[in-house]
Write a protein that holds these residues in place. Structure first.
Motif, PDB file in Angstrom:
ATOM      1  N   ALA A  12      25.678 -10.089  -2.954  1.00 20.26           N
ATOM      2  CA  ALA A  12      27.110 -10.126  -2.689  1.00 20.26           C
ATOM      3  C   ALA A  12      27.393 -10.531  -1.247  1.00 20.26           C
ATOM      4  O   ALA A  12      26.657 -10.166  -0.319  1.00 20.26           O
ATOM      5  CB  ALA A  12      27.731  -8.771  -2.981  1.00 20.26           C
ATOM      6  N   THR A  52      40.306 -10.953   0.942  1.00 19.84           N
ATOM      7  CA  THR A  52      38.984 -10.810   1.544  1.00 19.84           C
ATOM      8  C   THR A  52      38.081 -10.016   0.600  1.00 19.84           C
ATOM      9  O   THR A  52      38.497  -8.982   0.060  1.00 19.84           O
ATOM     10  CB  THR A  52      39.071 -10.097   2.905  1.00 19.84           C
ATOM     11  OG1 THR A  52      39.945 -10.844   3.768  1.00 19.84           O
ATOM     12  CG2 THR A  52      37.699 -10.004   3.552  1.00 19.84           C
ATOM     13  N   THR A  53      36.862 -10.501   0.397  1.00 20.98           N
ATOM     14  CA  THR A  53      35.944  -9.827  -0.514  1.00 20.98           C
ATOM     15  C   THR A  53      35.461  -8.504   0.066  1.00 20.98           C
ATOM     16  O   THR A  53      35.319  -8.343   1.278  1.00 20.98           O
ATOM     17  CB  THR A  53      34.727 -10.713  -0.817  1.00 20.98           C
ATOM     18  OG1 THR A  53      34.076 -11.060   0.414  1.00 20.98           O
ATOM     19  CG2 THR A  53      35.154 -11.983  -1.532  1.00 20.98           C
ATOM     20  N   ASP A  54      35.217  -7.535  -0.822  1.00 23.40           N
ATOM     21  CA  ASP A  54      34.736  -6.227  -0.408  1.00 23.40           C
ATOM     22  C   ASP A  54      33.209  -6.215  -0.341  1.00 23.40           C
ATOM     23  O   ASP A  54      32.561  -7.266  -0.401  1.00 23.40           O
ATOM     24  CB  ASP A  54      35.267  -5.145  -1.357  1.00 23.40           C
ATOM     25  CG  ASP A  54      34.860  -5.394  -2.813  1.00 23.40           C
ATOM     26  OD1 ASP A  54      33.904  -6.165  -3.042  1.00 23.40           O
ATOM     27  OD2 ASP A  54      35.497  -4.812  -3.712  1.00 23.40           O
ATOM     28  N   ALA A  55      32.637  -5.015  -0.249  1.00 21.81           N
ATOM     29  CA  ALA A  55      31.183  -4.894  -0.109  1.00 21.81           C
ATOM     30  C   ALA A  55      30.442  -5.414  -1.332  1.00 21.81           C
ATOM     31  O   ALA A  55      29.267  -5.766  -1.248  1.00 21.81           O
ATOM     32  CB  ALA A  55      30.805  -3.433   0.157  1.00 21.81           C
ATOM     33  N   ARG A  56      31.118  -5.472  -2.471  1.00 18.97           N
ATOM     34  CA  ARG A  56      30.501  -6.000  -3.685  1.00 18.97           C
ATOM     35  C   ARG A  56      30.729  -7.498  -3.843  1.00 18.97           C
ATOM     36  O   ARG A  56      30.382  -8.080  -4.877  1.00 18.97           O
ATOM     37  CB  ARG A  56      31.039  -5.261  -4.905  1.00 18.97           C
ATOM     38  CG  ARG A  56      30.697  -3.782  -4.940  1.00 18.97           C
ATOM     39  CD  ARG A  56      31.357  -3.084  -6.109  1.00 18.97           C
ATOM     40  NE  ARG A  56      32.810  -3.153  -6.015  1.00 18.97           N
ATOM     41  CZ  ARG A  56      33.646  -2.617  -6.902  1.00 18.97           C
ATOM     42  NH1 ARG A  56      33.145  -2.006  -7.967  1.00 18.97           N
ATOM     43  NH2 ARG A  56      34.957  -2.716  -6.742  1.00 18.97           N
ATOM     44  N   GLY A  57      31.342  -8.117  -2.841  1.00 22.35           N
ATOM     45  CA  GLY A  57      31.629  -9.548  -2.913  1.00 22.35           C
ATOM     46  C   GLY A  57      32.785  -9.884  -3.824  1.00 22.35           C
ATOM     47  O   GLY A  57      32.913 -11.031  -4.266  1.00 22.35           O
ATOM     48  N   ALA A 116      30.174 -10.082   1.516  1.00 20.73           N
ATOM     49  CA  ALA A 116      31.369  -9.332   1.904  1.00 20.73           C
ATOM     50  C   ALA A 116      32.081 -10.039   3.054  1.00 20.73           C
ATOM     51  O   ALA A 116      31.467 -10.756   3.845  1.00 20.73           O
ATOM     52  CB  ALA A 116      30.990  -7.910   2.316  1.00 20.73           C
ATOM     53  N   GLY A 117      33.391  -9.836   3.143  1.00 20.90           N
ATOM     54  CA  GLY A 117      34.168 -10.386   4.248  1.00 20.90           C
ATOM     55  C   GLY A 117      34.516 -11.843   4.129  1.00 20.90           C
ATOM     56  O   GLY A 117      34.983 -12.444   5.100  1.00 20.90           O
TER      57      GLY A 117
END
Length: 361
Positions: free
Chosen positions: A95, A123-128, A97-98
């Motif tokens: 994934a 914006t994507t989270d920690a899981r993409g 992130a960001g």
């Protein structure tokens, strides 16, 4: 578009004492900023002058990561929730992130007019992942495009088309031919398939049949504004696949179309994972494997497992042609039903002269 194969580089190598050689291949940016697969083929001639060939492929990508866009369905009714999700992952499937993902939604009218309706960046989270939930309101066809850029400015994009429609739609679509659009790619027994039918008539009546090796369901549907929305229950009898065929009478005759519904037997399939205790072994060492069996929901199950170990070098001489068990026990079914319309006297089914015909199912 299709890009023909071409030779990027070629040459000769000398194997070392371990029978290995290293090769470096220059890459090129593909026309249209598309991904490519570089296939590397090696041919070795042994002392008996027998040639053995092997090959492998390497992806050459247009950006440092890939972007996927999904919706929970393709067809919605006014008032439904539309769930969009963008997934960003690198080419090792990790994934990212960001990452900023721009989501644009454009309305497409019957005359081809394109009107921007939505434009925001997430914006994507920690899981993409970057998720969006919208309310379906305007009855129309919509194109959704998600775009992201890596640190070098290389862009990747993904696109989906959705429909918002019901039988009260006042939009006047009329298509050149009939088409069936399923609201999902994959169904499970117990689901209801929403099928959008695009017809070559503004108003009328058509016939829909759910088929495989025999007829499962049949019904008539009403066309308004060149579209019809039909809901069909998905039972276990439609697994592993079935076909939806439609017939629509028009001035040009009876138009037909079909779409395949995928209904995999997830409740009857066991997934087996094999994990070795080492990545490589030397001759004489003992290999230990950990086997895990899970059902379609990822829950552990008791199972009897057969484990085979094969010298992979054999596959350089002959490909592994062992069929998957799912293909053996749940092979896709062919459509054994023929759907056809009959015209006589210029009408749909036997009617009078062309000037007095009616559309009747």
């Amino acid at each position: 578009g299709f890009t023909p194969d071409r030779v990027i580089d070629q040459g000769e190598l000398t194997l070392d004492a371990q029978g290995r050689a290293t090769v470096s291949v220059p890459t090129q940016r593909e026309p249209g900023a598309q991904d490519a697969d570089y296939q590397i083929t090696a041919r070795v001639i042994d002392a008996s002058q027998r040639e053995v060939a092997g090959s492998g492929s390497v992806p050459v990508t247009r950006a440092a990561f890939d972007l996927a866009l999904s919706t929970d369905r393709y067809v919605y009714e006014p008032g439904d929730l539309i769930r969009l999700q963008a997934n960003v992952a690198d080419h090792a499937r990790a994934a990212v992130a960001g990452a900023d993902v721009q989501v644009e939604i454009t309305q497409i009218d019957p005359d081809g007019t394109r009107t921007p309706r939505f434009d925001r960046t997430y914006t994507t989270d920690a899981r993409g992942e970057a998720g969006v939930v919208l309310r379906a309101r305007t009855r129309a066809q919509f194109e959704i495009v998600a775009t992201a850029r890596d640190a070098a400015g290389n862009a990747v994009s993904a696109q989906r088309t959705i429909w918002i429609h019901d039988q009260q739609s006042g939009i006047d679509y009329r298509w050149q031919q009939v088409e069936v659009i399923a609201d999902k790619d994959v169904y499970e027994p117990g689901d209801t398939a929403a099928l959008l039918i695009r017809a070559p008539v503004t108003t009328g009546v058509g016939v829909l049949a759910v088929e495989s090796r025999s007829m499962h369901q049949r019904l008539a549907f009403v066309i308004r504004g060149g579209l019809a929305l039909v809901r069909v229950p998905v039972g276990a009898d439609l697994s592993p696949n079935a076909f939806v065929s439609v017939m629509v009478p028009s001035d040009a005759g009876v138009a037909t179309a079909s779409v395949e519904l995928a209904v995999p037997p997830v409740d009857k399939v066991i997934d087996v994972a094999v994990v070795a205790d080492r990545a490589e072994y030397e001759p004489g060492q003992t290999a230990t494997f950990r086997l895990q069996a899970t059902d379609g929901q990822g829950q552990p199950v008791r199972a009897e497992i057969a484990l085979g170990v094969v010298d992979e070098a054999l596959f350089a001489l002959r490909e592994d042609t062992t069929a998957k068990l799912t293909d053996t026990f749940f092979a896709p079914r062919y459509n054994g039903v023929t759907t056809a319309g009959v015209t006589h006297g210029g009408g749909f089914f036997p009617f009078g002269p062309r000037g007095d015909r009616k559309s009747v199912v």
